[in-house]
Design a protein around this motif. Structure first.
Motif, PDB file in Angstrom:
ATOM      1  N   ILE A 235      -3.099  14.261  26.080  1.00 13.56           N
ATOM      2  CA  ILE A 235      -2.117  15.004  25.293  1.00 13.56           C
ATOM      3  C   ILE A 235      -1.605  14.050  24.222  1.00 13.56           C
ATOM      4  O   ILE A 235      -1.257  12.893  24.506  1.00 13.56           O
ATOM      5  CB  ILE A 235      -0.958  15.512  26.177  1.00 13.56           C
ATOM      6  CG1 ILE A 235      -1.517  16.421  27.278  1.00 13.56           C
ATOM      7  CG2 ILE A 235       0.067  16.270  25.337  1.00 13.56           C
ATOM      8  CD1 ILE A 235      -0.490  16.813  28.314  1.00 13.56           C
TER       9      ILE A 235
ATOM     10  N   TYR B 168       3.451  13.146  23.928  1.00 13.03           N
ATOM     11  CA  TYR B 168       4.321  13.179  25.105  1.00 13.03           C
ATOM     12  C   TYR B 168       5.078  11.860  25.184  1.00 13.03           C
ATOM     13  O   TYR B 168       4.660  10.836  24.647  1.00 13.03           O
ATOM     14  CB  TYR B 168       3.531  13.447  26.389  1.00 13.03           C
ATOM     15  CG  TYR B 168       2.634  12.319  26.850  1.00 13.03           C
ATOM     16  CD1 TYR B 168       3.096  11.347  27.732  1.00 13.03           C
ATOM     17  CD2 TYR B 168       1.309  12.234  26.421  1.00 13.03           C
ATOM     18  CE1 TYR B 168       2.275  10.321  28.161  1.00 13.03           C
ATOM     19  CE2 TYR B 168       0.481  11.219  26.850  1.00 13.03           C
ATOM     20  CZ  TYR B 168       0.971  10.261  27.721  1.00 13.03           C
ATOM     21  OH  TYR B 168       0.167   9.243  28.147  1.00 13.03           O
TER      22      TYR B 168
ATOM     23  N   SER C 110      10.920  21.681  26.739  1.00  7.40           N
ATOM     24  CA  SER C 110       9.861  20.771  27.164  1.00  7.40           C
ATOM     25  C   SER C 110       9.587  20.935  28.659  1.00  7.40           C
ATOM     26  O   SER C 110      10.377  21.530  29.397  1.00  7.40           O
ATOM     27  CB  SER C 110      10.247  19.319  26.866  1.00  7.40           C
ATOM     28  OG  SER C 110      10.320  19.086  25.481  1.00  7.40           O
TER      29      SER C 110
ATOM     30  N   LEU D 250      -3.041  20.366  30.833  1.00  4.39           N
ATOM     31  CA  LEU D 250      -2.399  19.339  31.671  1.00  4.39           C
ATOM     32  C   LEU D 250      -2.937  19.343  33.086  1.00  4.39           C
ATOM     33  O   LEU D 250      -3.462  18.331  33.561  1.00  4.39           O
ATOM     34  CB  LEU D 250      -0.884  19.529  31.677  1.00  4.39           C
ATOM     35  CG  LEU D 250      -0.134  18.552  32.601  1.00  4.39           C
ATOM     36  CD1 LEU D 250      -0.240  17.129  32.052  1.00  4.39           C
ATOM     37  CD2 LEU D 250       1.312  18.953  32.764  1.00  4.39           C
TER      38      LEU D 250
ATOM     39  N   LEU E  95       6.671  16.692  28.198  1.00  4.50           N
ATOM     40  CA  LEU E  95       5.454  17.300  27.669  1.00  4.50           C
ATOM     41  C   LEU E  95       5.817  18.442  26.722  1.00  4.50           C
ATOM     42  O   LEU E  95       6.613  19.317  27.081  1.00  4.50           O
ATOM     43  CB  LEU E  95       4.581  17.829  28.810  1.00  4.50           C
ATOM     44  CG  LEU E  95       4.156  16.756  29.828  1.00  4.50           C
ATOM     45  CD1 LEU E  95       3.623  17.408  31.082  1.00  4.50           C
ATOM     46  CD2 LEU E  95       3.106  15.860  29.214  1.00  4.50           C
TER      47      LEU E  95
END
Length: 514
Positions: free
Chosen positions: A99, A102, A118, A72, A132
């Motif tokens: 990603i 998400y 999360s 990230l 995320l």
């Protein structure tokens, strides 16, 4: 301030009508107010590009920080070097975060996902947050079933992680018709509960009833499937279990293929199956992994010992108290000689031994495994021998109770075995008061109760009461797989389990005749 609404049962329902802050400072302050007196909440502020302020919020110990940095933060700083001047447009509108899984949600929804391990990404000037999936919760590895072991079957068992359990079921059901529905139960625990079924095989009425019963549950916490099981019972005061539980993925797959629903609860290695009948609780996974002749024989032995576990002490009390003429003379003289020094009637003697055996059984469960088996065996031998030598109980009663205890272990479902153990005591009282007539009256009362019992609107004694002739092939006997062409009545409109597969030996005989 956030307003709190109370429903008629006294449970709080939080309203999300608060003004949603857009400034990152206000968002962090809003979260700090929610997590007052908590040291494990991490607020990581950073700047992307020249002036875009962002923040990561997560719970310490529940997130893989190394993966968070590599997957990230590093791509996020690289994204800030692109030609897009507005980072918010890259993240929220163009969804250019590298990603796969998400979600973009409000701050109120993000609060629940934060508590579920999360990571929240906050961007200054936007009221939305990004959830995320960087949770890293420890869980035990997949092991063999502890209570439902088989000789030839699979050796996998569920664990306390719902995602892993769902993957074990998906591995056995590779069909797009396998459906899952998720909800959260528990005001404070927010436990994930899933309804599993196979479309076109599961009846829509059964699925709607399962949804209705689960949505009607209002409780402050769900820490296991047993919390939900009591809410699903049609007759909560019945001693018989009305929902089946299992720790085996193959049993769940087989139940779904029969048109039943499965209820998976996060945090517990047991999956609930509904509806259930008495005959389903007396079946074992081993019945279907052995050849049908062996499976049928094992099933008959199991049915016999269920009656022995339920009735043997009561029959002994009734015959020795009211009907001694039914005993052969030599055996009667042996029993009379052993009972000559016993100061209690047969009913009290049976109660003493049964309660002592139940105490030893429960102690063996609570004692550490390293010494539990030795203590239980030595305790039973010492107590039984000392009781006989002291003249408190007779040797015949020790044999009866021991054989009854062994018979109770043959029942594959623990809750059903516990129900039979509980019913053994009132039946003994009827036997001690009225003899064999009392046993018959007690069995009639149990039978009347079972006839009126339902599990998700399904008769508990089906397919015997009401009689469903087509389902008897997998009740008293375990028919060959090539004979089980149709699903049981629990299935929906898709009743066909297999094609016109015939016994291959019959086909060879037909060819030889041609």
């Amino acid at each position: 301030m956030k307003k709190i609404a109370w429903n008629r049962k006294g449970f709080k329902k939080y309203r999300t009508s608060d003004p949603v802050p857009q400034s990152i400072n206000e968002q962090i302050e809003w979260l700090r107010q929610k997590f007052t007196d908590r040291f494990d909440v991490v607020y990581h502020l950073f700047v992307i590009g020249s002036s875009q302020r962002c923040a990561l919020v997560y719970l310490q110990g529940m997130v893989d920080t190394q993966t968070l940095h590599e997957e990230l933060l590093r791509p996020l700083f690289a994204l800030s070097q692109t030609s897009y001047p507005d980072i918010r447009e890259c993240i929220f509108e163009r969804r250019q975060l590298p990603i796969t899984d998400y979600h973009i949600s409000s701050l109120h929804e993000g609060l629940t996902s934060l508590l579920d391990s999360s990571v929240l990404l906050l961007v200054d000037g936007d009221e939305r947050v990004i959830q995320l999936p960087f949770g890293s919760l420890e869980h035990r590895s997949i092991d063999e079933p502890a209570n439902e072991a088989t000789v030839r079957g699979p050796r996998e068992a569920f664990i306390e992680n719902a995602e892993v359990n769902l993957s074990l079921i998906r591995k056995g059901l590779k069909t797009p018709l396998f459906k899952t529905e998720s909800m959260r139960l528990g005001t404070h625990t927010q436990t994930v509960v899933m309804i599993l079924y196979i479309q076109d095989i599961c009846k829509q009425e059964l699925l709607e009833e399962a949804r209705m019963r689960l949505r009607a549950i209002e409780i402050d916490g769900v820490l296991g499937s047993s919390y939900i099981e009591e809410f699903l019972d049609h007759s909560p005061f019945s001693p018989f279990p009305q929902v089946q539980y299992t720790e085996r993925p193959d049993v769940v797959s087989a139940a779904l293929l029969e048109g039943r629903v499965a209820i998976l609860v996060d945090g517990t290695p047991m999956v609930l199956l509904a509806p259930v009948t008495l005959w389903m609780l007396l079946q074992s996974a081993e019945d279907y992994y052995q050849r049908y002749i062996a499976g049928t024989w094992i099933r008959w032995i199991r049915y016999l010992f269920v009656f022995i576990s339920l009735l043997l002490p009561s029959v002994y009390v009734a015959i020795t108290t009211f009907h001694p003429e039914m005993i052969p003379p030599k055996l009667l003289m042996t029993i009379a000689a052993s009972r000559e020094i016993v100061p209690f009637p047969a009913l009290i003697e049976a109660f003493i031994m049964e309660i002592s055996f139940e105490a030893l059984r429960e102690a063996a469960v609570r004692i550490p495994k390293s010494i539990g088996q030795a203590v239980s065996i030595i305790g039973a031998l010492i107590i039984g021998t000392a009781a006989v030598q002291a003249g408190i109980v007779s040797a015949a009663m020790v044999i009866i109770v021991s054989f009854t205890g062994i018979a109770s272990f043959i029942i594959p479902h623990f809750d059903l075995g516990l129900s039979i153990r509980l019913l053994r005591f009132p039946i003994m009282i009827f036997a001690g008061l009225f003899g064999l007539f009392g046993i018959i009256c007690a069995l009639l009362l149990i039978y009347i109760h079972l006839i009126n019992l339902r599990s998700f609107s399904m008769p508990y004694l089906a397919p015997m009461t009401p009689l469903i002739a087509g389902d008897l092939k997998d009740t008293y006997v375990r028919a060959p797989w090539w004979y089980l062409r149709k699903r049981p009545t629990t299935a929906g409109w898709n009743k066909i389990r297999q094609g016109n597969t015939k016994n291959p030996h019959e086909g060879e005989r037909e060819e030889d005749g041609d």
